[in-house]
Design a protein around this motif. Structure first.
Motif, short mmCIF file in Angstrom:
data_model
loop_
_atom_site.label_atom_id
_atom_site.label_comp_id
_atom_site.label_asym_id
_atom_site.label_seq_id
_atom_site.Cartn_x
_atom_site.Cartn_y
_atom_site.Cartn_z
N THR A 239 12.13 -2.96 -8.15
CA THR A 239 12.98 -1.81 -8.46
C THR A 239 13.65 -1.30 -7.18
O THR A 239 14.83 -0.93 -7.18
CB THR A 239 12.14 -0.68 -9.09
OG1 THR A 239 11.44 -1.21 -10.19
CG2 THR A 239 13.01 0.46 -9.56
N LYS B 105 22.77 0.68 -5.17
CA LYS B 105 23.23 1.94 -5.75
C LYS B 105 23.82 2.88 -4.72
O LYS B 105 24.55 3.80 -5.04
CB LYS B 105 22.03 2.61 -6.43
CG LYS B 105 22.22 2.91 -7.89
CD LYS B 105 21.10 3.79 -8.37
CE LYS B 105 20.01 3.02 -9.07
NZ LYS B 105 18.99 3.91 -9.64
N ALA C 98 1.51 7.98 5.69
CA ALA C 98 0.73 6.97 4.95
C ALA C 98 -0.38 6.39 5.82
O ALA C 98 -1.49 6.16 5.35
CB ALA C 98 1.66 5.85 4.47
N LEU D 227 0.81 -1.23 0.00
CA LEU D 227 0.00 0.00 0.00
C LEU D 227 0.84 1.27 0.00
O LEU D 227 0.29 2.37 -0.15
CB LEU D 227 -0.94 0.01 1.22
CG LEU D 227 -1.91 -1.16 1.36
CD1 LEU D 227 -2.80 -0.97 2.59
CD2 LEU D 227 -2.78 -1.29 0.11
N THR D 228 2.14 1.16 0.23
CA THR D 228 2.99 2.36 0.24
C THR D 228 4.18 2.17 -0.68
O THR D 228 4.56 1.04 -1.01
CB THR D 228 3.53 2.67 1.66
OG1 THR D 228 4.19 1.50 2.15
CG2 THR D 228 2.42 3.10 2.59
N HIS D 229 4.77 3.29 -1.06
CA HIS D 229 5.92 3.22 -1.96
C HIS D 229 7.16 2.77 -1.19
O HIS D 229 7.50 3.36 -0.16
CB HIS D 229 6.17 4.58 -2.61
CG HIS D 229 7.00 4.48 -3.85
ND1 HIS D 229 8.34 4.18 -3.81
CD2 HIS D 229 6.67 4.61 -5.16
CE1 HIS D 229 8.81 4.14 -5.07
NE2 HIS D 229 7.82 4.40 -5.89
N LEU E 130 7.34 -2.18 -8.37
CA LEU E 130 7.85 -1.20 -7.41
C LEU E 130 8.83 -1.84 -6.44
O LEU E 130 9.91 -1.31 -6.18
CB LEU E 130 6.70 -0.58 -6.60
CG LEU E 130 5.78 0.43 -7.27
CD1 LEU E 130 4.75 0.94 -6.26
CD2 LEU E 130 6.56 1.60 -7.84
N LEU F 291 7.54 9.32 7.78
CA LEU F 291 7.13 8.91 6.43
C LEU F 291 5.97 7.93 6.49
O LEU F 291 4.96 8.09 5.80
CB LEU F 291 8.31 8.27 5.68
CG LEU F 291 9.51 9.17 5.37
CD1 LEU F 291 10.67 8.33 4.83
CD2 LEU F 291 9.16 10.26 4.38
N PHE G 58 1.86 -3.96 -10.74
CA PHE G 58 2.38 -2.62 -10.42
C PHE G 58 3.24 -2.65 -9.15
O PHE G 58 4.38 -2.16 -9.14
CB PHE G 58 1.19 -1.66 -10.25
CG PHE G 58 1.55 -0.29 -9.76
CD1 PHE G 58 2.43 0.52 -10.47
CD2 PHE G 58 1.00 0.20 -8.59
CE1 PHE G 58 2.76 1.79 -10.03
CE2 PHE G 58 1.33 1.48 -8.13
CZ PHE G 58 2.21 2.27 -8.85
N LEU H 44 10.24 3.15 -1.84
CA LEU H 44 11.36 4.09 -1.86
C LEU H 44 10.96 5.44 -1.26
O LEU H 44 11.47 6.48 -1.66
CB LEU H 44 11.88 4.28 -3.29
CG LEU H 44 12.60 3.09 -3.90
CD1 LEU H 44 12.97 3.38 -5.35
CD2 LEU H 44 13.86 2.73 -3.12
N SER H 45 10.05 5.42 -0.29
CA SER H 45 9.63 6.66 0.33
C SER H 45 10.83 7.32 0.99
O SER H 45 11.71 6.65 1.52
CB SER H 45 8.55 6.39 1.38
OG SER H 45 9.03 5.46 2.32
N GLY H 46 10.85 8.64 0.94
CA GLY H 46 11.91 9.37 1.64
C GLY H 46 13.15 9.52 0.80
O GLY H 46 13.46 8.69 -0.04
N SER H 47 13.84 10.62 1.04
CA SER H 47 15.05 10.89 0.27
C SER H 47 16.30 10.45 1.00
O SER H 47 17.40 10.78 0.61
CB SER H 47 15.13 12.38 -0.04
OG SER H 47 14.10 12.72 -0.92
N VAL H 48 16.13 9.73 2.11
CA VAL H 48 17.25 9.09 2.74
C VAL H 48 17.32 7.73 2.05
O VAL H 48 16.39 6.95 2.13
CB VAL H 48 17.02 8.91 4.25
CG1 VAL H 48 18.27 8.39 4.90
CG2 VAL H 48 16.59 10.23 4.87
N LYS H 49 18.40 7.52 1.32
CA LYS H 49 18.43 6.44 0.34
C LYS H 49 18.52 5.05 0.96
O LYS H 49 18.93 4.90 2.11
CB LYS H 49 19.64 6.63 -0.58
CG LYS H 49 19.36 7.51 -1.77
CD LYS H 49 19.00 8.91 -1.44
CE LYS H 49 20.18 9.80 -1.15
NZ LYS H 49 19.78 11.16 -0.79
#
Lengths: 143, 426
Positions: free
Chosen positions: A105, A112, A135, A66-68, A102, A131, A98, A70-75
């Motif tokens: 990926t 990376k 949600a 139900l959530t992405h 996600l 984060l 779908f 890769l949420s957040g810009s802390v990798k």
């Protein structure tokens, strides 16, 4: 690996009235501590990548993401913590395709970024908590 | 809606007993600035510093960058719903202090970023090496939670920008630019043969240090909506996010959005700039579905021929970007998307976390994983204590000779996805 059944049992009863059953899959102790009173939380002592793979297994076994991831810009790998909302209802074929894309990926992206220490564990936990809380607030408003 | 922007060029900033602007020099009282910041009891202390282009100065960790402006005619005031009372802004007359910025810096969380170098190779990557920077570092009272500290610093930065902007109220601008968008019906009559184009701006909206506010509303809670592009020039959209620093929009970028600027430059010539559409980048997948549905629906309802879509951030927002692109294209509206890339240090990895054949016109801000060496500079404003923890850094970031080995991610605005950046393929 360690599952904390306390969180699950406590929240299962309270979750009954919700329109879509979901739970929080997390390796973040702050999320387990703060959200388990009102929500079902499955806490597992796993790495960032392992928690994503655990989510993938659960999607394969018929649950919904139900959530992405890769949420957040802390990798990935920069933070050790990740929380996801998992729906207990079976996804449609389209949703399944779908969300599997996600999660795949996201798992691929783990390589990376460079891993970091846990000197600021509390701060990483806090960001992951805010984060997933955003949600949870959306999820509790509707389906 | 018609907005007259008066530009007042600032060529120097000096601390002085009295705050005023004279002959292009901003004289500012440090005591007065401190009083503006410390009216919030959540902040214990504050220090100010001035960083000028070419100086051997590194500012880090940067939280926000703001251009001082003042509303001299028309409805509302700067930062409506945040500092000024809620009112629709974007018309009348506004003055901006060009060539300078208020920069807020300091630790909110331990791994925070970004970096503004005023000289050296780092300066080549951040647009804010070219501005005279009035830098504010505020400390919280003991025991203040990070959420409250973040909000206190955010509001204090805006108050300082408004205080400085007010000094320009009675001045005569060095340059005046006029921005005007007609109503829908007027636009159709004025430019019947020009393509109808809008700007779809995606806003960070995920959580602490990942938020944006529109007229004071948390962007997580908005449904996609339309703005007159001039509204953002009066501070209708403000930043509450700074990680990763390379592709986040400081408030300064919202005030000076180059997509808006360039669309206005073509307005009435090659296209009809209809409006700005804003949408969000939430964590919850159903929110993404709803927001991309609505964005595409609005594009269709406005009978647009094309849109430019800018992303903010990467990873999670890559999904919103592609959903927006696919759904807008499916409505028969052409898209050009602006993003940046996380293609690994060698540039060989997949650049985006999502992709689609509909995304066949893409502009990139560069590879945020690219490694750069930033030499030691004479002075640090803020602290280097956390530099090993900022995104794009690693445990060996701070080298024995004082230089930093970092990825572009850490540099404020390095790969900005509105085009407000220094990298170019030209």
């Amino acid at each position: 690996m360690c599952i904390v059944p306390f969180f699950i049992t406590l929240a299962q009863e309270r979750n009954g009235a919700m329109r879509e059953k979901y739970y929080i899959l997390t390796n973040n102790p702050m999320v387990a501590g703060k959200l388990s009173e009102d929500h079902k939380v499955v806490f597992m002592e796993l790495s960032f990548e392992e928690i994503l793979k655990e989510a993938r297994s659960r999607i394969h076994s018929g649950q919904s993401l139900l959530t992405h991831p890769l949420s957040g810009s802390v990798k990935p790998n920069e933070t050790p913590y990740k929380s996801l909302l998992i729906g207990e209802a079976k996804p449609t074929t389209e949703e399944l395709a779908f969300t599997l894309e996600l999660i795949e990926t996201a798992i691929a992206a783990c390589g990376k970024f460079r891993a970091k220490g846990d000197k600021y564990a509390q701060d990483f936990q806090l960001i992951d908590y805010t984060l997933i809380k955003s949600a949870v607030e959306s999820a509790d408003m509707g389906i | 809606m018609r907005l007259e922007m008066g530009h007042i060029y600032i060529r120097d900033i000096q601390f002085a007993a009295e705050s005023k602007i004279a002959d292009g020099v901003l004289y500012v009282s440090e005591e007065a600035l401190k009083a503006v910041v410390l009216e919030d009891e959540k902040l214990k202390s504050v220090s100010f510093d001035i960083a000028k282009p070419g100086e051997s100065v590194r500012i880090t960790p940067v939280k926000d960058v703001i251009e001082p402006r003042v509303k001299v005619e028309g409805r509302g005031g700067q930062f409506p719903g945040v500092i000024a009372k809620v009112d629709t802004v974007g018309e009348g007359k506004t003055y901006a202090l060009k060539g300078m910025a208020v920069v807020t810096a300091g630790k909110i969380v331990g791994f925070q970023e970004g970096i503004i170098d005023m000289t050296g190779p780092g300066a080549d990557y951040t647009p804010f090496s070219q501005t005279l920077n009035l830098v504010m570092v505020a400390e919280p009272v003991e025991g203040l939670k990070q959420h409250d500290y973040e909000a206190a610093v955010r509001f204090a930065g805006f108050r300082v920008a408004v205080y400085v902007g007010e000094l320009a109220r009675e001045l005569t601008p060095d340059e005046v630019k006029v921005y005007e968008t007609p109503t829908m019906m007027e636009g159709l009559k004025l430019y019947p043969d020009l393509p109808r184009v809008a700007y779809v701006q995606m806003l960070q909206s995920q959580g602490l240090l990942h938020d944006t506010y529109v007229y004071g509303v948390d962007a997580k809670k908005i449904l996609p909506t339309i703005l007159n592009p001039t509204e953002t020039m009066d501070g209708a959209i403000v930043s509450g996010n700074c990680v990763s620093a390379c592709d986040k929009n400081p408030t300064y970028v919202h005030q000076n959005n180059p997509v808006v600027e360039d669309l206005f430059a073509q307005h009435g010539k090659t296209l009809n700039f209809v409006c700005q559409i804003i949408t969000n980048e939430n964590v919850y997948l159903a929110d993404k579905m709803r927001s991309s549905d609505w964005t595409a629906k609005i594009c269709k309802m406005l009978d647009l021929d094309g849109v430019i879509v800018s992303q903010e951030g990467f990873g999670n927002p890559d999904t919103d970007l592609i959903m927006n692109c696919k759904k807008i294209e499916a409505e028969g509206v052409k898209t050009v998307i602006i993003t940046d890339e996380y293609a690994g240090r060698d540039g060989k990895s997949q650049s985006l976390a999502d992709a689609d054949v509909a995304a066949n016109a893409v502009v990139t801000g560069g590879n945020a994983n690219e490694v750069v060496i930033l030499p030691k500079l004479d002075k640090v404003i803020g602290t280097l204590d956390y530099v090993n923890k900022i995104a794009g850094a690693s445990e060996d970031t701070l080298r024995p000779d004082g230089s930093l080995e970092v990825e572009l991610q850490v540099i404020t605005g390095a790969t900005n996805e509105t085009g407000f950046l220094k990298l170019s393929a030209r």
